[in-house]
Design a protein around this motif. Structure first.
Motif, short mmCIF file in Angstrom:
data_model
loop_
_atom_site.label_atom_id
_atom_site.label_comp_id
_atom_site.label_asym_id
_atom_site.label_seq_id
_atom_site.Cartn_x
_atom_site.Cartn_y
_atom_site.Cartn_z
N GLY A 113 7.44 -5.09 3.71
CA GLY A 113 8.42 -4.58 4.74
C GLY A 113 8.35 -3.21 4.73
O GLY A 113 7.39 -2.27 4.75
N LEU A 114 9.50 -2.68 4.52
CA LEU A 114 9.84 -1.14 4.36
C LEU A 114 9.65 -0.59 3.13
O LEU A 114 9.75 -1.16 2.18
CB LEU A 114 11.19 -0.99 5.13
N TYR A 115 9.48 0.80 3.09
CA TYR A 115 9.42 1.51 1.81
C TYR A 115 10.69 1.41 0.86
O TYR A 115 11.69 1.37 1.27
CB TYR A 115 9.22 2.95 2.09
N SER A 116 10.51 0.91 -0.48
CA SER A 116 11.49 0.24 -1.08
C SER A 116 11.35 1.26 -2.59
O SER A 116 12.45 1.12 -3.29
CB SER A 116 11.20 -0.95 -1.59
N ARG A 117 10.37 2.15 -2.92
CA ARG A 117 10.39 2.95 -4.15
C ARG A 117 11.60 3.65 -4.39
O ARG A 117 11.71 4.77 -3.59
CB ARG A 117 9.05 3.37 -4.42
N THR A 146 4.06 -3.04 5.30
CA THR A 146 3.47 -3.27 6.51
C THR A 146 4.51 -2.79 7.62
O THR A 146 4.08 -3.02 8.81
CB THR A 146 3.12 -4.72 6.92
N GLY A 147 5.61 -2.30 7.24
CA GLY A 147 6.65 -2.22 8.12
C GLY A 147 7.17 -3.79 8.70
O GLY A 147 7.07 -4.63 8.31
N MET A 148 7.86 -3.68 9.90
CA MET A 148 8.20 -4.85 10.42
C MET A 148 7.24 -5.70 11.35
O MET A 148 5.94 -5.34 11.83
CB MET A 148 9.34 -4.40 11.45
N TRP A 149 7.23 -7.03 11.39
CA TRP A 149 6.51 -7.88 11.86
C TRP A 149 6.82 -8.08 13.33
O TRP A 149 7.90 -8.87 13.55
CB TRP A 149 6.33 -9.34 11.16
N PRO A 150 6.22 -7.76 14.38
CA PRO A 150 6.48 -7.91 15.90
C PRO A 150 6.40 -9.51 16.21
O PRO A 150 6.97 -10.02 17.21
CB PRO A 150 5.70 -7.02 16.58
N VAL A 209 0.60 0.57 5.54
CA VAL A 209 -0.27 0.67 6.85
C VAL A 209 0.73 0.42 7.91
O VAL A 209 1.78 -0.03 8.11
CB VAL A 209 -1.19 -0.32 6.64
N GLY A 210 0.24 0.89 9.07
CA GLY A 210 0.86 0.69 10.30
C GLY A 210 0.05 0.24 11.62
O GLY A 210 -0.84 0.99 11.91
N GLY A 211 0.34 -0.89 11.99
CA GLY A 211 -0.38 -1.27 13.27
C GLY A 211 -0.12 -0.63 14.49
O GLY A 211 -0.71 -0.39 15.46
N ASP A 212 1.36 -0.27 14.47
CA ASP A 212 1.91 0.48 15.63
C ASP A 212 3.25 1.05 15.38
O ASP A 212 3.62 0.94 14.40
CB ASP A 212 1.94 -0.86 16.92
N HIS A 213 3.64 2.06 16.42
CA HIS A 213 4.89 2.86 16.08
C HIS A 213 5.46 3.05 17.37
O HIS A 213 5.02 3.92 18.19
CB HIS A 213 4.59 4.15 15.36
#
Length: 301
Positions: A113-117, A146-150, A209-213
Motif C-alpha cells: 500500500g502506502l509508504y510505511s518505513r 503499490t499505492g492504492m488499488w483502484p 511503483v505507480g500505475g497512475d496518479h
C-alpha cells in the motif's frame, strides 16, 4: 537476470492470488522453477487455491504457531513473499524468524500500500515494528509499495463511492494526488522484479511503483467524461475522519478506512513524494500499467 527460482507466497487472498498467478505465468515461460503457497487450512473447497494448484502451484498447509512447521516449509526457498493482510496476528514475525532459520535469500513482508518505513502512527505503526524486528534478526528484506488499488477501493459502500447509483463521498477537498496501481499490475511488477534482479541487489531497498496518479476529483471527472454518467459528489470535512481515527481501534474497519482517507487528504498517498527514492517504474521499462479510470471502467462500464 535473477538466479532466484524457488518462490514461496504466504497467503492467497485479496492480493496474493494475483501475485501467485503472475509468478505461475513466468514459471510457465521458464523464468522460475517452483511456486509454493502457504495456507493455514486445507485447500480443499477453497476455489482460489484449487485454481492455483491446477495452474501448477504447490499448496502447503502450515501452522503459524509452529516455528518448525514454517522452517520446514521454507527449506530451499529463495524468496518469501507475504501477502497476509496486516500484522495484528503476528504472522509476519513468525515468517521472518522461520526465513532466518531456513536461510531464505530475500523476504518481502506484507506492504503493498502506502509508504510505511519509519511511520509510527495508525495502522503503519505495526509495519515499523516488523521492520525493526527484521533488522534485529538480520533477515535480508525489501519493501514493495503499490499505492492504492483502484480495482478494490471503490467497491460500493467501502469508501463512500457508490458508482452504480451515481453518488460518491469525498472527504476533504479531493484535490490531492493519489498513487493508484491495480492489484494485477502490482503483482506483475513484483513477479518481474524478483525473476530479473538478484536478491543481493534488492535487499535493503524500498521499491515503489505507480500505475497512475489522480486526485479523487480528477478520477470522478475522467469517469464522467468517458461514460457520460455524472457522479454526484458530497464533500465532507476531513476532521470527521480524524476524530474516527483518534477514537477507533487502528485495525477496526472504521480505523483502517479513516487512516487511508486522512492520508488521501494530507498527501501521504502520493508515492512520488512520500518515498525518498521516488518511483521505481524504470526497473521495468516495458511495464504498461492500467490507468485508474480504466480500472473503474472494467467494473462499472
Amino acid at each position: 537476470m535473477s538466479t532466484m527460482k524457488n518462490f514461496i507466497i504466504a497467503g492467497a487472498g485479496c492480493m496474493g492470488q494475483y501475485v501467485a498467478e503472475e509468478f505461475l505465468k513466468l514459471i510457465a515461460n521458464c523464468e522460475g522453477s517452483n511456486l509454493t503457497i502457504l495456507t493455514r487450512s486445507s485447500p480443499s473447497g477453497n476455489a482460489i487455491l484449487e485454481k492455483l494448484a491446477k495452474l501448477g502451484a504447490h499448496i502447503v498447509t502450515v501452522d503459524y504457531r509452529s516455528h518448525e512447521s514454517l522452517v520446514s516449509a521454507l527449506t530451499d526457498a529463495d524468496v518469501l513473499i507475504s501477502v497476509i493482510g496486516g500484522y495484528e496476528d503476528k504472522a509476519d514475525y513468525a515468517l521472518a524468524d522461520a526465513a532466518k532459520a531456513a536461510g531464505v535469500k530475500l523476504f518481502l513482508p506484507s506492504e503493498w500500500g502506502l509508504y510505511s518505513r519509519g511511520i509510527t502512527d495508525g495502522i503503519y505503526a505495526s509495519h515499523d515494528l516488523i521492520h525493526r524486528h527484521l533488522d534485529r534478526i538480520g533477515v535480508p528484506y525489501a519493501l514493495f509499495y503499490t499505492g492504492m488499488w483502484p480495482d478494490f477501493m471503490f467497491a460500493p459502500g467501502y469508501a463512500g463511492w457508490d458508482i452504480p447509483q451515481g453518488k460518491i463521498t469525498v472527504w476533504g477537498q479531493g484535490n490531492t494526488p493519489i498513487t493508484w496501481t491495480t492489484r494485477r499490475d502490482g503483482a506483475r511488477f513484483v513477479a518481474y522484479l524478483l525473476t530479473h534482479i538478484p536478491a543481493k541487489e534488492l535487499a535493503g531497498k524500498m521499491i515503489s511503483v505507480g500505475g497512475d496518479h489522480k486526485t479523487l476529483n480528477e478520477l470522478a471527472e475522467s469517469y464522467t467524461s468517458r461514460t457520460g454518467k455524472k457522479l454526484e459528489a458530497t464533500y465532507l470535512p476531513i476532521v470527521d475522519q480524524e476524530k474516527i481515527l483518534a477514537d477507533e481501534p487502528p485495525f477496526s474497519f472504521q480505523g483502517i478506512l479513516a487512516y487511508l482517507l486522512v492520508c488521501y487528504d494530507k498527501g501521504r498517498a502520493d508515492l512520488r513524494k512520500t518515498l525518498p527514492e521516488g518511483l521505481a517504474n524504470e526497473l521495468w521499462p516495458d511495464w504498461n500499467p492500467k490507468s485508474a479510470v480504466d480500472a473503474l471502467l472494467e467494473t462499472y462500464p
